[in-house]
Design a protein around this motif. Structure first.
Motif, PDB file in Angstrom:
ATOM      1  N   ARG A  11       2.354  -2.231  15.835  1.00 25.88           N
ATOM      2  CA  ARG A  11       2.165  -1.126  14.739  1.00 25.88           C
ATOM      3  C   ARG A  11       0.692  -0.958  14.490  1.00 25.88           C
ATOM      4  NH1 ARG A  11       5.329  -1.511   9.599  1.00 25.88           N
ATOM      5  NH2 ARG A  11       4.688  -3.609   9.661  1.00 25.88           N
ATOM      6  N   GLU A  67       3.786  13.971   3.750  1.00 26.41           N
ATOM      7  CA  GLU A  67       4.965  12.773   4.151  1.00 26.41           C
ATOM      8  C   GLU A  67       4.201  11.742   5.143  1.00 26.41           C
ATOM      9  OE1 GLU A  67       9.156  14.898   3.611  1.00 26.41           O
ATOM     10  OE2 GLU A  67       8.278  15.161   5.522  1.00 26.41           O
ATOM     11  N   TYR A  75       1.686   9.513   3.288  1.00 24.17           N
ATOM     12  CA  TYR A  75       2.747   8.455   2.728  1.00 24.17           C
ATOM     13  C   TYR A  75       3.203   7.387   3.507  1.00 24.17           C
ATOM     14  CZ  TYR A  75       6.326   6.605  -0.506  1.00 24.17           C
ATOM     15  OH  TYR A  75       6.944   6.013  -1.217  1.00 24.17           O
ATOM     16  N   ARG A  76       3.503   7.545   4.603  1.00 18.76           N
ATOM     17  CA  ARG A  76       4.005   6.657   5.429  1.00 18.76           C
ATOM     18  C   ARG A  76       3.284   5.575   5.978  1.00 18.76           C
ATOM     19  NH1 ARG A  76       8.033   3.205   6.939  1.00 18.76           N
ATOM     20  NH2 ARG A  76       7.925   2.706   9.018  1.00 18.76           N
ATOM     21  N   LEU A 131       0.410   5.032   4.412  1.00 16.00           N
ATOM     22  CA  LEU A 131      -0.134   4.241   3.446  1.00 16.00           C
ATOM     23  C   LEU A 131       0.753   3.140   3.067  1.00 16.00           C
ATOM     24  CD1 LEU A 131      -1.306   6.880   0.910  1.00 16.00           C
ATOM     25  CD2 LEU A 131      -2.858   5.241   1.860  1.00 16.00           C
ATOM     26  N   ARG A 132       2.074   3.364   3.305  1.00 20.36           N
ATOM     27  CA  ARG A 132       3.108   2.411   2.972  1.00 20.36           C
ATOM     28  C   ARG A 132       2.763   0.976   4.104  1.00 20.36           C
ATOM     29  NH1 ARG A 132       9.085   3.972   2.537  1.00 20.36           N
ATOM     30  NH2 ARG A 132       9.153   1.614   2.307  1.00 20.36           N
ATOM     31  N   ILE A 133       2.454   1.510   5.207  1.00 22.70           N
ATOM     32  CA  ILE A 133       2.447   0.403   6.167  1.00 22.70           C
ATOM     33  C   ILE A 133       0.933  -0.392   5.905  1.00 22.70           C
ATOM     34  CG2 ILE A 133       1.910   0.044   8.728  1.00 22.70           C
ATOM     35  CD1 ILE A 133       3.720   2.540   9.305  1.00 22.70           C
ATOM     36  N   LYS A 183      -0.609  -1.222   3.293  1.00 21.60           N
ATOM     37  CA  LYS A 183      -0.528  -1.845   2.143  1.00 21.60           C
ATOM     38  C   LYS A 183       0.079  -3.182   2.688  1.00 21.60           C
ATOM     39  CE  LYS A 183      -0.557   1.960  -1.306  1.00 21.60           C
ATOM     40  NZ  LYS A 183       0.231   2.505  -2.501  1.00 21.60           N
ATOM     41  N   GLU A 184       0.817  -3.556   3.527  1.00 21.74           N
ATOM     42  CA  GLU A 184       1.484  -4.696   4.127  1.00 21.74           C
ATOM     43  C   GLU A 184       0.202  -5.813   3.973  1.00 21.74           C
ATOM     44  OE1 GLU A 184       3.500  -4.176   7.455  1.00 21.74           O
ATOM     45  OE2 GLU A 184       4.951  -2.444   6.750  1.00 21.74           O
ATOM     46  N   ALA A 201      -5.398   3.382  -0.615  1.00 20.73           N
ATOM     47  CA  ALA A 201      -4.308   2.193  -0.775  1.00 20.73           C
ATOM     48  C   ALA A 201      -4.938   1.445  -1.389  1.00 20.73           C
ATOM     49  CB  ALA A 201      -4.211   1.864   0.920  1.00 20.73           C
ATOM     50  N   THR A 253      -7.889  -0.799  -1.290  1.00 21.56           N
ATOM     51  CA  THR A 253      -8.000  -2.117  -0.377  1.00 21.56           C
ATOM     52  C   THR A 253      -9.258  -2.460  -1.235  1.00 21.56           C
ATOM     53  OG1 THR A 253      -8.883  -0.750   1.127  1.00 21.56           O
ATOM     54  CG2 THR A 253      -6.740  -1.281   1.707  1.00 21.56           C
TER      55      THR A 253
END
Length: 241
Positions: free
Chosen positions: A143, A164, A167-168, A170-172, A174-175, A204, A206
């Protein structure tokens, strides 16, 4: 005497290969699986097993040992073939990368991957292989590699709206540990990739130290094409055109 010794060696190789393959099912075999054995003897042994019907020939030098199912013999999967024939640091690109990231539902007719020039394989049937600059020496997961390639392509393969898509992403990132790995690997990427990643990282929230390293690697007088990702909140601060 030399001929007798050679024949004995070939029989030994053939026996070892036969035993290894008969103990396996649903597996792909290539010559390099038997690197410790003479190449000519390996080639002959695999060809013999193919003629006997114990393995299927997928393509030249690539064999498959199927397993029996209620629907008949199993078929070799393209994913397994890619994993076997491409180097471990091959990166998904194009719609293949977008699909890995959940940004596309397309199943490409030919999955696409980028490989280092120094590790370029022979052409892989059914796979689009792009040979270019050495892939980053930093170890990244599938990924993470897909994100770097997706940014390189300016997000053009996403089926979602620009908002969108961001947003997707950013979600990844942030892991846990994801952005740190990306930031390190991005230092060997084109400047626009570092700039887009920096804009994502700032949004995000960081660690500042990771952003400073990315920002200091960019020419403050340059401007970069962010493509569909120019909608990022901090795009302008990261030199987006």
């Amino acid at each position: 005497m030399r001929s007798v010794t050679k024949n004995k060696q070939e029989r030994s190789v053939a026996s070892a290969i036969r035993e290894a393959i008969l103990q396996s099912t649903d597996r792909i075999w290539i010559y390099t699986d038997f690197n410790s054995m003479p190449p000519a003897a390996v080639s002959q042994a695999l060809s013999r097993l193919y003629r006997e019907g114990l393995v299927k020939r997928v393509r030249k030098g690539v064999y498959y040992r199927p397993k029996q199912t209620v629907l008949g013999e199993s078929k070799v999967s393209l994913a397994a073939l890619i994993s076997k024939l491409l180097p471990s640091d091959a990166r998904p690109t194009g719609y293949t990368a977008a699909r890995v990231l959940g940004l596309s539902t397309q199943v490409p007719v030919e999955p696409s991957y980028a490989v280092s020039k120094t590790k370029a394989p022979a052409s892989v049937a059914g796979v689009k292989v792009t040979v270019r600059r050495p892939v980053s020496s930093v170890c990244v997961g599938t990924r993470e590699a897909a994100i770097l390639e997706f940014l390189r392509e300016r997000g053009e393969t996403s089926e979602r709206s620009p908002e969108e898509t961001v947003y997707r992403l950013l979600r990844i990132i942030k892991e846990p540990g994801m952005f740190a790995n990306l930031a390190e690997a991005a230092m060997q990427e084109p400047p626009r990739v570092r700039a887009m990643l920096g804009a994502l990282g700032q949004e995000a929230i960081t660690r500042k130290s990771e952003l400073v390293k990315l920002r200091s690697s960019l020419n403050p007088l340059s401007r970069y094409d962010f493509g569909r990702l120019r909608c990022m909140r901090y795009a302008k601060e990261w030199l987006a055109k």
